[in-house]
Every structure is written in C-alpha cells, then in structure tokens.
Design an enzyme around this catalytic site. Structure first.
Site, PDB file in Angstrom:
ATOM      1  N   SER A  82       0.836  -1.212   0.000  1.00  0.00           N
ATOM      2  CA  SER A  82       0.000   0.000   0.000  1.00  0.00           C
ATOM      3  C   SER A  82       0.869   1.260   0.000  1.00  0.00           C
ATOM      4  CB  SER A  82      -0.888   0.037   1.251  1.00  0.00           C
ATOM      5  OG  SER A  82      -1.832  -0.996   1.207  1.00  0.00           O
ATOM      6  N   ARG A 126       1.521   4.260  -3.019  1.00  0.00           N
ATOM      7  CA  ARG A 126       1.286   5.678  -2.718  1.00  0.00           C
ATOM      8  C   ARG A 126       2.550   6.507  -2.913  1.00  0.00           C
ATOM      9  NH1 ARG A 126      -2.457   2.586  -0.346  1.00  0.00           N
ATOM     10  NH2 ARG A 126      -4.428   3.435   0.436  1.00  0.00           N
ATOM     11  N   ASP A 161      -6.774  -8.119   4.726  1.00  0.00           N
ATOM     12  CA  ASP A 161      -5.961  -8.941   3.823  1.00  0.00           C
ATOM     13  C   ASP A 161      -5.380 -10.181   4.511  1.00  0.00           C
ATOM     14  OD1 ASP A 161      -6.455  -7.207   1.758  1.00  0.00           O
ATOM     15  OD2 ASP A 161      -4.624  -6.051   2.043  1.00  0.00           O
ATOM     16  N   ARG A 191     -12.710 -14.378  -1.542  1.00  0.00           N
ATOM     17  CA  ARG A 191     -11.832 -15.035  -0.567  1.00  0.00           C
ATOM     18  C   ARG A 191     -12.589 -15.854   0.471  1.00  0.00           C
ATOM     19  NH1 ARG A 191      -7.024 -10.494   0.020  1.00  0.00           N
ATOM     20  NH2 ARG A 191      -5.922 -11.142  -1.864  1.00  0.00           N
ATOM     21  N   ARG A 210      -2.516 -13.964  -2.071  1.00  0.00           N
ATOM     22  CA  ARG A 210      -2.605 -14.282  -0.635  1.00  0.00           C
ATOM     23  C   ARG A 210      -3.146 -15.702  -0.393  1.00  0.00           C
ATOM     24  NH1 ARG A 210      -0.780  -9.570   1.230  1.00  0.00           N
ATOM     25  NH2 ARG A 210      -1.624  -7.684   0.272  1.00  0.00           N
TER      26      ARG A 210
HETATM   27  C1  S3P Z   1      -5.642  -1.278   0.162  1.00  0.00           C
HETATM   28  C2  S3P Z   1      -6.861  -1.317   0.782  1.00  0.00           C
HETATM   29  C3  S3P Z   1      -7.633  -2.553   0.993  1.00  0.00           C
HETATM   30  C4  S3P Z   1      -6.751  -3.795   0.853  1.00  0.00           C
HETATM   31  C5  S3P Z   1      -5.874  -3.718  -0.367  1.00  0.00           C
HETATM   32  C6  S3P Z   1      -4.975  -2.492  -0.305  1.00  0.00           C
HETATM   33  C7  S3P Z   1      -4.975   0.028  -0.022  1.00  0.00           C
HETATM   34  O1  S3P Z   1      -8.666  -2.623   0.035  1.00  0.00           O
HETATM   35  O2  S3P Z   1      -7.545  -4.953   0.800  1.00  0.00           O
HETATM   36  O3  S3P Z   1      -5.070  -4.868  -0.453  1.00  0.00           O
HETATM   37  O4  S3P Z   1      -3.775   0.053  -0.365  1.00  0.00           O
HETATM   38  O5  S3P Z   1      -5.633   1.056   0.177  1.00  0.00           O
HETATM   39  P1  S3P Z   1     -10.111  -1.946   0.286  1.00  0.00           P
HETATM   40  O6  S3P Z   1      -9.923  -0.505   0.431  1.00  0.00           O
HETATM   41  O7  S3P Z   1     -10.915  -2.275  -0.942  1.00  0.00           O
HETATM   42  O8  S3P Z   1     -10.649  -2.614   1.514  1.00  0.00           O
END
Ligand code: S3P
Length: 429
Positions: free
Chosen positions: A24, A28, A316, A347, A389
C-alpha cells in the site's frame, strides 16, 4: 501457470527475515512522488507486480521514474506535468492502482482508459465512480461504469461531503486524491477506521489534511513537495511467517522492519487473543509510519471471534488467519467480512474450498467463515486461483501437511512477494 510441489511435514522454522516493502505504501509513494514538485527517493520499494503496474502507468503519463538498486527515484514536476497517455493504462491485478489513479486523474483535463486482468474485470468500481462523478469527473465503463474497461475525462472538480458506505481505504484515498485538486473543502466520513497511509503521506509530502476520529477534512487545491520515503516492511507479508512460526512444532523466527501502523495491526491483536507466543520490539524514531521487529514461537492457540471494527484492520490477513484457526483449540468465527467476496478472488469461497481439500473443518457463511480446530491437515492438489494471498496461505499450510501439497498457479505470489519461496526456505534449512 506455475505448479509447485511444496515441502511438507516441517518440524522446525528458525531464522530471521527482512520483510519486503509495504504494498500500500509503495503504491502511494509513486503516486505522491509523481504529483509532487521535485525529486522523491523511495527506499525498500516493493518490486511486486502490482507496484510495477503503478510505475508503468505513471511512466505512460510522462513521469520519469528510475530504479537504482533497492531505491526508486521519481522526478515529480507537479500536477500540470502529467500528460495525456497515447495508449491504455493497464493496472494488471491491482485494485489499489486503478481505484487511486481514478481519483488522482479525475482533476486532470485529459482522457484516460483503464484496463486490467480477468480478476480486475470482476471487481466493483462503482464505489469510486459514484463519488468521483459527484465531484465532476466524467466516467464510464461496462455496466454503467462498474467494471473495466473504464474511461475517464477529468477536469475542474468541486468538493463534496461524503459518507463512505463501506470501510475501504481505496475508496477513501481515491476521494482524497481528487479532493487535493478541488477548490474548497471536502469532508469524508468512514464507517470504521481503515488504513491511513494516504493521510500520513500527504503530511510527509508537506500537504494538509485533518482527521478527527472517523471524519477527514481536506482543502484544495494543494501542491506537494518531493521527499524521501522509507517504506516499512509489509505486515500483510509478515503475517504468513507469523502464522507459520506459531503453528509449526519447534523453532523461533525474527521478522525485521515490520510496519506497525495501528490501522494494520489487527493480525497482532488476533494472535495475542489466541494466545500466541510473540514479542514486539517497536523502533523508537520513525516519524511517519511506526515500524518494529517481531519474534514468534510455536504456540498453544485458542479459537476466537473476529468481527466489527477489527475486520478492516486485518482484511488482507483473513486467508492466513483461517489457516491459523485450523490449528487452534475450539471454534473461530470470522464475521462482518463480506468485503472478502470482492478481493482478488472471492476469498470466502477460495479459502474455504482450498482448506477443505486439506482436511480442515471450515464452513463458509454469508459474511465470513467458521472454523473448528485443531485438525491435522493432509496434502492435496490445490490452487491459488490467481490470488497471491491464497497462494501464500496454502504454501504455509503445506509446512504442517502430512503428505505432499501441489500448488497450482503459484506464480500469482509475485504480485506482492516475489521472493516469498526463497525467504521461506531459508527458515526451513
Ligand atoms: C488497500 C486497501 C484494501 C486492501 C488492499 C490495499 C490500499 O482494500 O484490501 O489490499 O492500499 O488502500 P479496500 O480498500 O478495498 O478494503
């Protein structure tokens, strides 16, 4: 598609692992680096396939991004220097890339088209399209904009007040990236706290954002300044070793440089509740994202209930927690987790179906699953179904299986952890 026969009947895991960069935060760092003015250097960037998709999309928008060793250098020239791409933006398997980029490009006066792989083609985009249309972006796609291919014409945006119908950091971040470009103040209210890496990174890049419990306020337009980002290790990757270390019979594992942002540490709360033998050593001097080392040892585990506000903090990690629960005494109930149905795979179904093949006592429910333990697992032919995963969870399961486990579509793991198998085998030898 990458079938692998995995090691089984492993008695002992011993050693240490430097956890690779957070997915994540890596995404970003490229996005903020691209819209900021000046150079951004990123260390411990995750070179998984998802984050490489983000890099290639920004390169198509004219942003210069170079890899040097473990670092990434992004030559940011501000919002206005993003140029209209001459071909489609392909996000591969990455939901974060498409949902965040839709917000980021909603304020740009240009046309873009997004595509992805088969899994992306099944993932709902209405959740970002609805608020972005309300802000003034022109968006369309299959099923009135719910699925890829999607097209976007961005332009002048207006601020909105938006109550998020689901707890989703991707949706929140998409609106925040649009709000940075809208003239005026946008307010977002979350139903539960989700990962706050976007909010933290805006401050790191010299921007302003206010958070008060579940309310986020952001005023635009804002310009950001390039900076240095050290990406912490991904707790979602560490989770596979935390569970492996807890369920094998002997040994001790040290996981180094793990991100400990409280919006992501639900897995630690669960391991503690279930009685895991685990110690956390936080680093003292991290400014933007907390980091630390974790040791884990074989543990006597008890079943638990996982629900409510805890779910977004471990969303996750549910596949690997399901495996953990097969080795705990008693019943584990996971509920309020309908969001699992719209991840890289459904999942709830993939976890339950694959673990059933190994002999687990596990039942799917409408919003989660129920697991009774402990059960001895046996080898079988299983598949990741193209979900990284699920692939890593099954690889960890193989360690405690009595017979050979064959994992189909093992190459999906490269989406978030290209060196997963070599890191795992270091602990076995
Ligand atoms: C993420 C947010 C989550 C997560 C994904 C990464 C992110 O998804 O499951 O692997 O980087 O903002 P959701 O916002 O759809 O819950």
């Amino acid at each position: 598609m990458g079938t692998k026969v995995l090691t089984h009947n492993v008695q002992r895991l011993e050693g240490q692992i430097d956890i690779p960069g957070d997915k994540s935060i890596s995404h970003r760092s490229v996005m903020f680096g691209a819209i900021a003015n000046g150079k951004t250097t990123v260390t411990n960037f995750l070179k998984g396939e998802d984050c490489l998709s983000t890099i290639s999309c920004f390169q198509k928008l004219g942003v210069k991004i170079e890899e040097t060793g473990d670092s990434l250098v992004i030559e940011g020239k501000g919002w206005d220097h993003l140029t209209e791409p001459s071909s489609v933006l392909n996000v591969g398997n990455s939901g974060t890339t498409i949902r965040l980029m839709l917000g980021l490009l909603s304020g740009r006066p240009m046309h873009t088209t997004f595509i992805g792989d088969d899994s992306i083609g099944k993932r709902p985009m209405k959740r970002v399209i609805t608020p972005l249309r309300e802000m003034g972006a022109i968006l369309d796609g299959r099923n009135n904009g719910d699925y890829t291919p999607l097209s976007l014409r961005g332009g002048g945006l207006r601020p909105i007040s938006y109550q998020l119908p689901i707890a989703s950091a991707q949706v929140k971040s998409s609106i925040i990236l649009a709000a940075l470009q809208a003239k005026g103040t946008t307010t977002i209210v979350e139903p539960a706290q989700t990962r706050d890496h976007t909010e933290r990174m805006i401050r790191q890049f010299g921007g302003h954002i206010e958070t008060d419990n579940l309310t986020i306020t952001i005023s635009g337009p804002q310009t950001l300044k390039g900076t240095q980002v050290n990406v912490p290790g991904d707790i979602s990757s560490a989770a596979f070793f935390l569970v492996a270390g807890a369920i094998v019979e002997e040994g001790k594992i040290l996981l180094r440089n793990v991100g400990l942002n409280p919006t992501r540490t639900g897995i630690i709360d669960v391991l503690n509740k279930m009685g895991a033998k685990m110690t956390i050593h936080p680093n003292k001097d991290e400014e933007f994202e907390p980091v630390g080392d974790i040791t884990i040892e074989p543990s006597h585990l008890t079943g638990t209930v996982i629900e409510g506000d805890l779910i977004p903090r471990l969303i996750d990690e549910v596949p690997i927690i399901a495996l953990l629960a097969t080795q705990a005494n008693g019943k584990t109930i996971i509920k309020d987790a309908e969001e699992l149905k719209v991840k890289e795979t459904n999942r709830i179904d993939t976890v339950v179906n694959e673990l059933l093949k190994l002999g687990a006592d596990i039942t799917a429910t409408d919003d989660g699953m129920i697991i009774n333990g402990p059960t001895k697992l046996h080898g079988s032919v299983v598949s990741s179904h193209g979900d990284h995963r699920i692939g890593m969870m099954l690889a960890v399961a193989s360690l405690i299986c009595t017979g050979e486990l064959t994992l189909e579509e093992a190459d999906a793991i490269a989406v978030s952890y290209p060196n997963f198998f070599s890191d795992l085998s270091q602990l076995i030898n």
